[in-house]
Structure formats: C-alpha cells, structure tokens
Design a protein around this motif. Structure first.
Motif, PDB file in Angstrom:
ATOM      1  N   PHE A   1       0.838  -1.203   0.000  1.00 57.85           N
ATOM      2  CA  PHE A   1       0.000   0.000   0.000  1.00 57.85           C
ATOM      3  C   PHE A   1       0.876   1.258   0.000  1.00 57.85           C
ATOM      4  O   PHE A   1       0.663   2.185  -0.783  1.00 57.85           O
ATOM      5  CB  PHE A   1      -0.902  -0.037   1.242  1.00 57.85           C
ATOM      6  N   ILE A   2       1.872   1.269   0.870  1.00 58.82           N
ATOM      7  CA  ILE A   2       2.796   2.399   0.952  1.00 58.82           C
ATOM      8  C   ILE A   2       3.554   2.572  -0.354  1.00 58.82           C
ATOM      9  O   ILE A   2       3.702   3.677  -0.881  1.00 58.82           O
ATOM     10  CB  ILE A   2       3.804   2.192   2.111  1.00 58.82           C
ATOM     11  N   ARG A   3       4.028   1.462  -0.896  1.00 58.33           N
ATOM     12  CA  ARG A   3       4.808   1.497  -2.132  1.00 58.33           C
ATOM     13  C   ARG A   3       3.985   2.077  -3.286  1.00 58.33           C
ATOM     14  O   ARG A   3       4.494   2.833  -4.114  1.00 58.33           O
ATOM     15  CB  ARG A   3       5.286   0.078  -2.465  1.00 58.33           C
ATOM     16  N   GLY A   4       2.702   1.715  -3.328  1.00 59.67           N
ATOM     17  CA  GLY A   4       1.841   2.177  -4.414  1.00 59.67           C
ATOM     18  C   GLY A   4       1.553   3.668  -4.359  1.00 59.67           C
ATOM     19  O   GLY A   4       1.265   4.279  -5.386  1.00 59.67           O
ATOM     20  N   LEU A   5       1.628   4.258  -3.156  1.00 60.35           N
ATOM     21  CA  LEU A   5       1.271   5.664  -2.990  1.00 60.35           C
ATOM     22  C   LEU A   5       2.456   6.617  -2.975  1.00 60.35           C
ATOM     23  O   LEU A   5       2.287   7.829  -3.039  1.00 60.35           O
ATOM     24  CB  LEU A   5       0.478   5.848  -1.681  1.00 60.35           C
ATOM     25  N   ARG A   6       3.646   6.084  -2.869  1.00 61.55           N
ATOM     26  CA  ARG A   6       4.806   6.961  -2.703  1.00 61.55           C
ATOM     27  C   ARG A   6       5.109   7.718  -3.995  1.00 61.55           C
ATOM     28  O   ARG A   6       4.801   7.272  -5.103  1.00 61.55           O
ATOM     29  CB  ARG A   6       6.020   6.141  -2.283  1.00 61.55           C
ATOM     30  N   ASP A   7       5.755   8.863  -3.819  1.00 62.28           N
ATOM     31  CA  ASP A   7       6.255   9.644  -4.950  1.00 62.28           C
ATOM     32  C   ASP A   7       7.690   9.238  -5.243  1.00 62.28           C
ATOM     33  O   ASP A   7       8.399   8.745  -4.351  1.00 62.28           O
ATOM     34  CB  ASP A   7       6.213  11.141  -4.612  1.00 62.28           C
ATOM     35  N   PRO A   8       8.160   9.427  -6.463  1.00 62.64           N
ATOM     36  CA  PRO A   8       9.569   9.127  -6.753  1.00 62.64           C
ATOM     37  C   PRO A   8      10.489  10.076  -5.990  1.00 62.64           C
ATOM     38  O   PRO A   8      10.084  11.177  -5.612  1.00 62.64           O
ATOM     39  CB  PRO A   8       9.673   9.342  -8.269  1.00 62.64           C
ATOM     40  N   LEU A   9      11.704   9.651  -5.755  1.00 60.16           N
ATOM     41  CA  LEU A   9      12.689  10.501  -5.097  1.00 60.16           C
ATOM     42  C   LEU A   9      12.949  11.753  -5.931  1.00 60.16           C
ATOM     43  O   LEU A   9      13.001  11.683  -7.157  1.00 60.16           O
ATOM     44  CB  LEU A   9      14.007   9.744  -4.917  1.00 60.16           C
ATOM     45  N   THR A  10      13.112  12.872  -5.272  1.00 58.20           N
ATOM     46  CA  THR A  10      13.530  14.075  -5.989  1.00 58.20           C
ATOM     47  C   THR A  10      14.956  13.868  -6.490  1.00 58.20           C
ATOM     48  O   THR A  10      15.676  12.977  -6.017  1.00 58.20           O
ATOM     49  CB  THR A  10      13.490  15.310  -5.075  1.00 58.20           C
TER      50      THR A  10
ATOM     51  N   SER B   1      12.964   5.246  -1.099  1.00 54.30           N
ATOM     52  CA  SER B   1      11.749   5.879  -1.627  1.00 54.30           C
ATOM     53  C   SER B   1      10.626   5.774  -0.602  1.00 54.30           C
ATOM     54  O   SER B   1       9.858   6.719  -0.407  1.00 54.30           O
ATOM     55  CB  SER B   1      11.324   5.219  -2.939  1.00 54.30           C
ATOM     56  N   ASP B   2      10.535   4.615   0.069  1.00 49.56           N
ATOM     57  CA  ASP B   2       9.546   4.453   1.134  1.00 49.56           C
ATOM     58  C   ASP B   2       9.857   5.384   2.304  1.00 49.56           C
ATOM     59  O   ASP B   2       8.982   6.099   2.806  1.00 49.56           O
ATOM     60  CB  ASP B   2       9.532   3.005   1.635  1.00 49.56           C
ATOM     61  N   LEU B   3      11.115   5.380   2.735  1.00 47.29           N
ATOM     62  CA  LEU B   3      11.525   6.209   3.869  1.00 47.29           C
ATOM     63  C   LEU B   3      11.331   7.693   3.566  1.00 47.29           C
ATOM     64  O   LEU B   3      10.977   8.485   4.442  1.00 47.29           O
ATOM     65  CB  LEU B   3      12.993   5.928   4.207  1.00 47.29           C
ATOM     66  N   SER B   4      11.535   8.054   2.316  1.00 50.38           N
ATOM     67  CA  SER B   4      11.443   9.458   1.895  1.00 50.38           C
ATOM     68  C   SER B   4      10.069  10.050   2.167  1.00 50.38           C
ATOM     69  O   SER B   4       9.930  11.259   2.370  1.00 50.38           O
ATOM     70  CB  SER B   4      11.778   9.564   0.403  1.00 50.38           C
TER      71      SER B   4
END
Length: 318
Positions: free
Chosen positions: A93-102, A180-183
């Motif tokens: 769920f978290i992975r699907g909602l995250r934004d890419p790293l800047t 990416s998750d931690l970000s």
C-alpha cells in the motif's frame, strides 16, 4: 475485449491516473505521511487481517470519492499487489502511494549505494558490508546471541522490501525502493540530505571548494595530532602501539567506526559527512579497512605543502 485492451497499451496511463486521484484525495484528508497512511490502511482493513482484498480496496476508494469500473479496480489492484497473492499488504500500500525521489534525494542514495557496493557487482551481500558495518558493539553480538554473519544478514534484509526473497542480497532497485519508502516521512530535501550524510558518512557538496578546504584542514589536523602523539617518532613499536589502541575490536585493521572513535580520542570534532573522504586518505588500497602500513604512511608521509599556520589563517577568514 474491453478488459484485454485495458491491460494492454492503456494500462499504465489509466492506473497512474486513478492512483494520482487516490493520492490527491488522501492528501486533502490529511496528507501522505507514513503515520497518517498507517491509520488510513487500518481503517480500510475492515476484517482486520492486515491485508486489503479486492472488496475492501473498492470500498476504501469509494470512501475517498473514487468509483472505478470493475476492470479499473482489477488493474489498480494488480498495480498494488506486488507479490501477486490477491491482496494488498501495508508495505504494498505504501509502495503504491509513494512519490519518486527528488533529484537531490536520488543523488544522495546513489552516493550511499556506490559506497556500499565495493566490488561494483550491482548487488550488495555480506562481503560488501562486512568492513563497512562494524558489529563489534552490537548487543546481540557482544552477548553471543548472534554471529557476525547473522547480524549482517539481518541488516541486508531491511532493504529487501516487498519484492525481496530473503536471499541475503540487495539489488540497487531494492536499495532505492527502501529510501523511496523512507522518503515519504521526511519533510524536505535538506533534512533527507543531512540524514544520508550522517548515516552513510557521504557528502552532498564534496566538489564544493569550502568542503574541500575543510577536508584538507581535517586531514592535516589528524596527521598533526598523530605526529604529536608519537612525538614525531618513526619507530615501528611506538606506531604499532598507537594503532593497537585505536583498533578497538582487535581485528588488526581499523574500520570506519574505529576511525570515528580515533577522532574522538584525539579530541577532533568533525561532521560525519567528512569521514568517508578521510577514510579514503588512509585506505589507499581500497580494501575497506585501514591496515597498519596505511596508518603509518598517513602519519609519517605528509603530501601537503600547507603549514598549520596557513590553514589557521584560512579558517579565521570564514
């Protein structure tokens, strides 16, 4: 058919559009932080099994004002369900909602990866990290509950994520996925950069003239302190005794952690982002540890023409 066509060319576009609508709806209700997402997931998990099935996911979307067609919910479900078990775990769920790293964050993760992947194989294993990750002061290791290899294996498992297979190896994709998750829980780029500099002892601004000047000053100061400690002696016995005092785990070499402890003993204050660069000045053969001969070479042979007074004058101008 309509379903086959959806799973074909238009899949990514349609899924990304729906997922963006879902993310925007969540942001309007309180944000995409890890804490808020955990509460949202818990509310969505109606049967309490810590997974979302197709019906729970559809009902949850409806609560956020999103009413996809059957084929659309199937496609979105497939997008989230990484392991293909027909349900969505919290991690998925978290992975699907995250934004890419800047771009700035991605560069710092790249620096950390480059530091870890010593053999440049594109995969991290125990051999890569055994000299980078010092387990000597790990409580489980000190009390004999776990071996060095077990602790290193567990450390690597942290990065495997939803796609991991527990093989004790971490790919670059898995490493980036972890950050990416931690970000998601890090509010801004500045804080993320500081975190990476502190954790991995890598610097964002290593090409900056101020950074280079401060690093040179640090190198000179460390060498000056070591020479003062040895009273300028080149006697092997004296230098070896110094080396043994810094070799806290008695391995015969110095790790990055032991270098940091050495600076503390010498009463030298330095930000952690300078440690890897300082370490490289010692570790001339790039083995990942500082050997006695390298320690002696650093202490005795001074490649710099600057005198300490020059460095002090430069420092006073700042």
């Amino acid at each position: 058919t309509e379903e086959m066509a959806f799973y074909g060319v238009g899949l990514d576009v349609a899924v990304n559009k729906m997922n963006m609508e879902f993310k925007m709806a969540i942001k309007r209700r309180g944000g995409i932080g890890l804490r808020s997402l955990k509460l949202i997931f818990k509310r969505m998990d109606f049967n309490g099994n810590k997974k979302l099935d197709m019906q729970e996911f559809e009902d949850a979307l409806a609560q956020f004002g999103i009413f996809p067609k059957k084929v659309e919910i199937q496609a979105l479900m497939k997008y989230y369900d990484i392991d293909g078990d027909g349900s969505i775990s919290y991690e998925e769920f978290i992975r699907g909602l995250r934004d890419p790293l800047t771009e700035r964050r991605a560069k710092m993760v790249e620096k950390a990866w480059t530091k870890m992947d010593i053999d440049r194989s594109g995969v991290l294993d125990v051999k890569d990290i055994e000299n980078v990750f010092d387990v000597s002061y790990n409580k489980d290791f000190m009390e004999g509950r776990k071996t060095k290899e077990e602790i290193l294996w567990e450390f690597l498992e942290n990065f495997e994520g939803a796609k991991g297979n527990g093989d004790g190896k971490v790919t670059k994709e898995e490493f980036f996925d972890y950050y990416s998750d931690l970000s998601m829980s890090v509010p801004n780029d500045e804080y993320f950069v500081q975190m990476m500099e502190s954790v991995w002892c890598v610097a964002e601004d290593e090409e900056d003239s101020v950074y280079k000047e401060r690093l040179e000053k640090l190198i000179y100061t460390v060498r000056h302190k070591l020479q003062s400690l040895s009273k300028g002696s080149t006697d092997e016995y004296i230098l070896r005794q110094m080396f043994k005092d810094f070799d806290l785990n008695k391995s015969g070499t110095l790790t990055l952690n032991e270098l940091e402890a050495m600076l503390a003993k010498l009463q030298i204050s330095a930000e952690r982002k300078y440690l890897s660069a300082l370490f490289k000045k010692f570790d001339t053969n790039n083995s990942g540890t500082i050997e006695f001969e390298e320690f002696v070479n650093f202490t005795i042979n001074n490649p710099y023409t600057k005198q300490l007074s020059t460095i002090r004058r430069s420092d006073n101008k700042q």
